[in-house]
Structures are given as structure tokens and as C-alpha cells.
Design a protein around this motif. Structure first.
Motif, short mmCIF file in Angstrom:
data_model
loop_
_atom_site.label_atom_id
_atom_site.label_comp_id
_atom_site.label_asym_id
_atom_site.label_seq_id
_atom_site.Cartn_x
_atom_site.Cartn_y
_atom_site.Cartn_z
N THR A 1 -3.59 -60.51 6.33
CA THR A 1 -2.05 -61.10 5.44
C THR A 1 -1.22 -60.32 5.17
N ALA B 1 1.83 -64.99 2.01
CA ALA B 1 1.05 -64.66 2.07
C ALA B 1 1.55 -63.22 1.20
N CYS B 2 2.04 -62.74 0.58
CA CYS B 2 2.44 -61.66 -0.50
C CYS B 2 1.65 -62.12 -1.68
N THR B 3 2.28 -63.95 -1.83
CA THR B 3 1.49 -64.67 -3.06
C THR B 3 0.23 -64.27 -3.12
N ARG C 1 7.50 -59.95 -4.63
CA ARG C 1 7.09 -59.50 -4.48
C ARG C 1 6.36 -59.17 -3.25
N ARG C 2 7.37 -59.20 -2.82
CA ARG C 2 7.06 -58.77 -1.14
C ARG C 2 7.42 -56.98 -1.51
N CYS D 1 2.67 -60.92 5.27
CA CYS D 1 3.61 -60.45 3.53
C CYS D 1 4.90 -59.85 4.69
N SER E 1 6.17 -63.12 4.90
CA SER E 1 5.37 -64.56 4.57
C SER E 1 5.49 -64.76 3.07
N ASP E 2 6.81 -65.24 2.18
CA ASP E 2 6.02 -65.20 0.62
C ASP E 2 4.79 -65.71 0.42
#
Length: 288
Positions: free
Chosen positions: A167, A178-180, A144-145, A171, A175-176
Motif C-alpha cells: 500500500t 492508498a495514502c488515505t 496526504r502523500r 501511495c 494513489s491517493d
């Protein structure tokens, strides 16, 4: 030339669309030839393909194959495929490109498909019914990142006057959540699928090849059914068998590695030495 080009293109068109190719009797090509050596205005005919009158047969045949005026499929099929159902004019190169995607795509589903997990091949081809494609296609935090920074860093950095930039920074810091959050904020349909149009088009072509002359008709006859069921019905085999055959053909199209002749490294060293001597002789490098 045009008649000969049509004779070359027709067997390919007929083998793809089968009985549905008869649509072309009511949907003919409109071709407007023009003289490329004149400054006169080109003929303007709505919906016509403008073609230089001296175009060679091979180029004309390619033009006919890439502009087949067949009726467009339903929205569901077109949205899944990412474009129209048209002949693949360079199938070997297209399959080789899909092979590279399987190896390099930032998606666990694509990599698992490469390793032989047919269920993940279905996921990579967007044939699953998961209500959460983000989790289905990119299940790990690293994926995801990578997706955020590979495809959307400018979008998230500058959209809404930079409102998502904090955000985005979170990411990037690992921070997963934030990426999500960023990926879930994308407009509908904007989340990239693991594999491109070429991969799905190859699957469609195999289904139509297996299913015979009525395969395309069966494919477009049930627009409300799931895409996987429609492809299986067109091919006349189960979806896992179809996807397995697709994977086998993609793996068989692995691009040949570039090999140097035995003298290649020595030639490279020789040219390196030549360039080095030239550089030393240049006045730019001389001591004053």
C-alpha cells in the motif's frame, strides 16, 4: 540565589495562573541541592528537582518557570494542547518558530491561515469540530502523500512485518486512496496536527493575558466544554477575535532575514580561492 530566582520567577507565574497560583501554597517546589564537585551520591528525594548548589540566578529562575508544580489541567485540555500549561520562557523565539511553521507546514489549513483565513487558523490550531480531521487538516492528495512519506514511511514500511508495504508503494506511485487508507489506519491521536505545541501554547498565553487574573480559573473550570469555547471564555473575547490576535502576533514575530555585509560575498570568494590553492598544493592532487 534561590530566593532571588524565586523573586524573578514569581511575577511570571502569577501573571499566567492568576488566582490559581495560590495552589503553590499547597504544592510547593521540592528542590534538592547537591555539590557538583564531589563524588558523593546525590540526595534522593522523591519528586524533588536536583540542582547543583552553585547554579546561577538566571538558570534557577528558568528552572522554576519550567517546573511549576501547578495542578495539571483536565485531560481534554492537555490532549488538545499537547502538554501542560506552563510559562513560555522564550516567547519571541517561540512565536518566530510558529511563523516558520505557518510558512512551511505541509497543510493547506496552515498556509491559508498565513494568508489570513481565520477559519483555517482555527483548523490549523485543531479548534474545529470536524469528525474527519484528516480531511480537515490535509484536504489535498499531495498533502496526504507528503505526510505519509515525511512522517510515516518507516512505520508503514516495517510495521506488521511489512504488511502495509504494498500500500505504501501504491501511495508513492500516486494513489491517493492508498495514502488515505494508510493515514486512516493510524492509531487514535497519531495523526500529526498541522501546528505544534508552541502554536497552541501561544494561543493559550494570549487568552490568559487578555482575560486577567481569573482567566486560568475560567479556562479549567469547564472541562466538558469545547476547547474553543473555553479559550474564548478565558480571554473574554470571541474565538475569532482571539485567533486573529494570535495570528497578528505570530506574523509580527517573523524571523529577521540574515543579511551579509557588502564585503561578505567578496570574503566568501576569497576563502574559496584559498581553499582551492590549498587543495592544489596537496600531494593528493599532484600528478606523479
Amino acid at each position: 540565589h534561590l530566593r532571588e530566582a524565586a523573586a524573578r520567577a514569581w511575577p511570571v507565574i502569577d501573571s499566567l495562573y492568576g488566582s490559581e497560583a495560590q495552589q503553590l501554597a499547597q504544592r510547593p517546589y521540592l528542590i534538592a541541592p547537591y555539590d557538583p564537585d564531589t563524588t558523593s551520591p546525590k540526595p534522593m528525594l522523591r519528586g524533588a528537582i536536583q540542582v547543583p548548589w552553585d547554579k546561577d540566578v538566571a538558570s534557577l529562575a528558568m528552572l522554576l518557570l519550567t517546573n511549576v508544580p501547578i495542578g495539571r489541567p483536565d485531560r481534554a485540555l492537555q490532549n488538545w494542547l499537547g502538554g501542560p500549561v506552563v510559562p513560555i520562557v522564550h516567547p519571541v523565539q517561540a512565536r518566530a518558530a510558529v511563523y516558520v511553521q505557518l510558512v512551511t507546514a505541509p497543510s493547506q489549513a496552515a498556509r491559508s491561515c498565513f494568508l489570513g483565513v481565520i477559519g483555517d487558523c482555527r483548523n490549523a490550531l485543531a479548534l474545529g469540530d470536524s469528525p474527519d480531521p484528516l480531511q480537515q487538516w490535509y484536504p489535498s492528495a499531495g498533502e496526504r502523500r507528503a505526510l505519509v512519506f515525511r512522517s510515516f514511511v518507516e512505520y508503514f514500511g516495517y510495521s506488521d512485518h511489512g504488511a502495509r508495504k504494498p500500500t505504501l508503494q501504491l501511495c508513492g506511485a500516486g494513489s491517493d486512496s492508498a495514502c488515505t487508507e494508510l493515514l486512516r489506519s493510524l492509531p487514535p491521536g497519531a495523526l500529526p496536527r498541522p501546528l505544534t505545541y508552541d502554536a497552541r501554547a501561544a494561543l493559550v498565553q494570549i487568552a490568559l493575558r487578555l482575560g486577567g487574573r481569573e482567566a486560568y480559573h475560567r479556562l479549567v473550570a469547564t472541562p466538558g466544554a469545547p476547547i474553543a469555547d473555553r479559550l474564548a471564555g478565558a480571554a473574554g473575547v470571541g474565538i475569532d477575535s482571539l485567533v486573529s490576535l494570535w495570528r497578528s502576533e505570530i506574523l509580527a514575530a517573523r524571523p529577521a532575514p540574515v543579511t551579509l555585509p557588502p564585503w561578505g560575498p567578496w570574503a566568501a570568494l576569497g576563502w574559496t580561492a584559498v581553499f582551492a590553492v590549498c587543495a592544489l598544493r596537496s600531494s593528493r592532487w599532484r600528478a606523479s
